[in-house]
Write an enzyme that holds these catalytic residues in place. Structure first.
Site, PDB file in Angstrom:
ATOM      1  CD  GLN A  62     -42.637   4.756   6.902  1.00  0.00           C
ATOM      2  OE1 GLN A  62     -42.451   3.912   6.023  1.00  0.00           O
ATOM      3  NE2 GLN A  62     -42.605   6.055   6.650  1.00  0.00           N
ATOM      4  CE1 TYR A  69     -48.910   3.697  -0.086  1.00  0.00           C
ATOM      5  CE2 TYR A  69     -47.118   5.046   0.758  1.00  0.00           C
ATOM      6  CZ  TYR A  69     -47.604   4.148  -0.170  1.00  0.00           C
ATOM      7  OH  TYR A  69     -46.822   3.697  -1.202  1.00  0.00           O
ATOM      8  NE  ARG A  84     -40.158   9.879   5.125  1.00  0.00           N
ATOM      9  CZ  ARG A  84     -39.682   9.415   3.964  1.00  0.00           C
ATOM     10  NH1 ARG A  84     -40.338   8.501   3.284  1.00  0.00           N
ATOM     11  NH2 ARG A  84     -38.535   9.841   3.476  1.00  0.00           N
ATOM     12  CG  ASN A  96     -49.696   6.275  -3.962  1.00  0.00           C
ATOM     13  OD1 ASN A  96     -49.619   5.458  -4.877  1.00  0.00           O
ATOM     14  ND2 ASN A  96     -48.929   6.215  -2.882  1.00  0.00           N
ATOM     15  N   GLY A 131     -32.497   7.761   1.045  1.00  0.00           N
ATOM     16  CA  GLY A 131     -33.240   6.602   0.572  1.00  0.00           C
ATOM     17  C   GLY A 131     -32.412   5.779  -0.386  1.00  0.00           C
TER      18      GLY A 131
HETATM   19  C1  LIG Z   1     -37.495   1.414  -3.278  1.00  0.00           C
HETATM   20  C2  LIG Z   1     -38.141   2.505  -2.467  1.00  0.00           C
HETATM   21  C3  LIG Z   1     -38.985   2.176  -1.423  1.00  0.00           C
HETATM   22  C4  LIG Z   1     -39.540   3.179  -0.615  1.00  0.00           C
HETATM   23  N1  LIG Z   1     -40.325   2.820   0.456  1.00  0.00           N
HETATM   24  C5  LIG Z   1     -40.787   3.763   1.310  1.00  0.00           C
HETATM   25  C6  LIG Z   1     -41.469   3.406   2.511  1.00  0.00           C
HETATM   26  O1  LIG Z   1     -41.652   2.216   2.822  1.00  0.00           O
HETATM   27  N2  LIG Z   1     -41.919   4.415   3.296  1.00  0.00           N
HETATM   28  C7  LIG Z   1     -41.718   5.735   2.995  1.00  0.00           C
HETATM   29  O2  LIG Z   1     -42.133   6.617   3.765  1.00  0.00           O
HETATM   30  N3  LIG Z   1     -41.035   6.095   1.880  1.00  0.00           N
HETATM   31  C8  LIG Z   1     -40.545   5.148   1.060  1.00  0.00           C
HETATM   32  N4  LIG Z   1     -39.802   5.516  -0.033  1.00  0.00           N
HETATM   33  C9  LIG Z   1     -39.376   6.914  -0.194  1.00  0.00           C
HETATM   34  C10 LIG Z   1     -37.978   7.083   0.411  1.00  0.00           C
HETATM   35  O3  LIG Z   1     -38.032   6.925   1.835  1.00  0.00           O
HETATM   36  C11 LIG Z   1     -37.405   8.472   0.116  1.00  0.00           C
HETATM   37  O4  LIG Z   1     -38.325   9.429   0.582  1.00  0.00           O
HETATM   38  C12 LIG Z   1     -37.149   8.684  -1.379  1.00  0.00           C
HETATM   39  O5  LIG Z   1     -36.397   7.613  -1.918  1.00  0.00           O
HETATM   40  C13 LIG Z   1     -36.410  10.003  -1.617  1.00  0.00           C
HETATM   41  O6  LIG Z   1     -35.165  10.002  -0.943  1.00  0.00           O
HETATM   42  P1  LIG Z   1     -33.781   9.768  -1.761  1.00  0.00           P
HETATM   43  O7  LIG Z   1     -33.736  10.839  -2.815  1.00  0.00           O
HETATM   44  O8  LIG Z   1     -32.698   9.899  -0.739  1.00  0.00           O
HETATM   45  O9  LIG Z   1     -33.866   8.398  -2.383  1.00  0.00           O
HETATM   46  C14 LIG Z   1     -39.270   4.532  -0.892  1.00  0.00           C
HETATM   47  C15 LIG Z   1     -38.432   4.863  -1.959  1.00  0.00           C
HETATM   48  C16 LIG Z   1     -37.870   3.875  -2.733  1.00  0.00           C
HETATM   49  C17 LIG Z   1     -36.929   4.258  -3.857  1.00  0.00           C
END
Ligand SMILES: Cc1cc2nc3c(=O)[nH]c(=O)nc-3n(C[C@H](O)[C@H](O)[C@H](O)COP(=O)(O)O)c2cc1C
Length: 369
Positions: free
Chosen positions: A101, A183, A230, A238, A320
């Protein structure tokens, strides 16, 4: 038994054939080493998760200015490329696929991260309310960023291209352009954070121009069939908002639909906070505008993921938090086994605990020593 789960059916994302429709969402874990180089512990973490169809790496800054959290890995130095190569080798050896990414945080940074302690850059000189991270991990109030000069924009696009080429040199199967979560690219897209008066602000076409230039240049460099995108149309974090998210993101999807991308990835953050980032709309309304592979994410469990794929709203589901806690999520889906619960206190930073030590259903025996 869920061995016949639709999530376990193979598919492909452009030029990337995948064994199943379970995707590891990008997850920042703040565990890179000196120089923001991926570590051997990160090799182990990603290797453990290689049974998913596709791993999307944690967001990785394309240039030093693109960093906004401590110890996030980069994709701009030779040492970082070499570190990532160990990870892609391990994932491939375990039969997996992985994309990187590409990240520039824009205003979600602090001058302490920036070369020469300069101010973070953004579309417009508007600070995010509240506090953000500094390199020590301590939080400080967000600063008012510096608006990028029009003449600086080609340099940003070039950094995305170089990051994508570096990712391919590091052995990744492709790249994901991070257009989500407030971002830099998202800051340009949404009108709450973009007040520019040049050709990168104002009209929808202008606000989407930077993203489209990045999509155009990255796909030209590494191939559209190895490039994903994405977006998160309703994500309020943010300091993000838009006066008409449905119009903004319908336009974006229509524009990127001209490219045969590996996939489009729509993250649903904000769907449960109607109005927080602008007027709510049904994210499924974007589906007919996109003719390629679609990945969805946010809050899915096994049954809701099976449902969204069965009903044709998506081709694959990115997980995630479940992937943080369940390295063997695919085996758990296969066996209808319960999922471990993630420990949020170990999400960002630290070592093995809460990272590579989540329990698995059974241990594989490897013939290699
Ligand atoms: C610890 C953590 C780090 C994350 N880092 C990123 C990231 O680097 N890039 C991104 O697009 N989303 C990031 N997210 C968002 C996740 O990719 C995802 O969209 C979010 O956790 C919702 O999905 P879930 O309900 O399956 O956890 C992060 C989320 C968490 C909890």
């Amino acid at each position: 038994m869920s061995a016949d789960s639709i999530l376990l059916q193979p598919t492909s994302f452009g030029a990337i054939p995948v064994a199943n429709r379970v995707v590891m969402a990008p997850l920042t874990r703040c565990r890179a080493g000196a120089g923001n180089v991926p570590t051997d512990l990160m090799v182990e973490y990603y290797r453990q998760r290689a049974s998913v169809g596709l791993i999307i790496s944690e967001a990785s800054q394309i240039m030093p200015e693109g960093q906004g959290y401590p110890s996030t890995p980069g994709i701009h130095s030779d040492e970082q490329i070499a570190g990532w190569r160990k990870i892609t080798d391990a994932v491939h050896q375990a039969g997996g696929k992985m994309v990187l990414q590409l990240w520039h945080v824009g205003r979600v940074s602090h001058s302490e991260f920036q070369p020469n302690q300069a101010l973070p850059v953004a579309p417009s000189a508007m600070a995010i309310p509240g506090e953000g991270y500094t390199p020590s991990g301590a939080k400080k109030p967000y600063e008012t960023p510096r608006a990028l000069e029009t003449a600086e924009i080609p340099g940003i696009v070039a950094a995305y291209v170089q990051g994508a080429k570096n990712a391919m040199a590091a052995g990744f199967d492709g790249v994901e352009i991070h257009g989500a979560n407030g971002y830099l690219l998202d800051q340009f897209l949404r009108d709450g954070s973009n007040k520019r008066t040049d050709q990168y602000g104002g009209s929808l076409e202008n606000r989407a121009r930077l993203l489209m230039e990045v999509v155009d240049a990255v796909t030209a460099a590494v191939g559209a069939e190895r490039t994903g995108l994405r977006i998160s149309p309703l994500q309020p974090a943010n300091g993000m908002s838009d006066s008409n998210p449905k119009a903004t993101f319908s336009y974006v999807v229509e524009q990127v639909n001209a490219y045969p991308l590996a996939y489009l990835h729509i993250a649903g953050m904000g769907v449960d906070q109607p109005g927080a980032a602008g007027p709510a709309f049904d994210l499924n309304s974007l589906r007919p505008l996109w003719s390629g592979k679609l990945m969805v994410n946010y809050g899915y469990d096994q049954s809701s993921a099976e449902k969204v794929v069965t009903e044709g709203h998506a081709d694959a589901v990115a997980f995630g938090k479940p992937m943080i806690a369940n390295p063997d999520l695919v085996a758990r889906i296969e066996q209808d086994a319960p999922w471990n619960v993630p420990d949020s206190s170990t999400f960002y930073g630290g070592g093995e605990h809460g990272y590579t030590d989540y329990p698995v259903l059974y241990t594989h025996s490897h013939s290699a020593t």
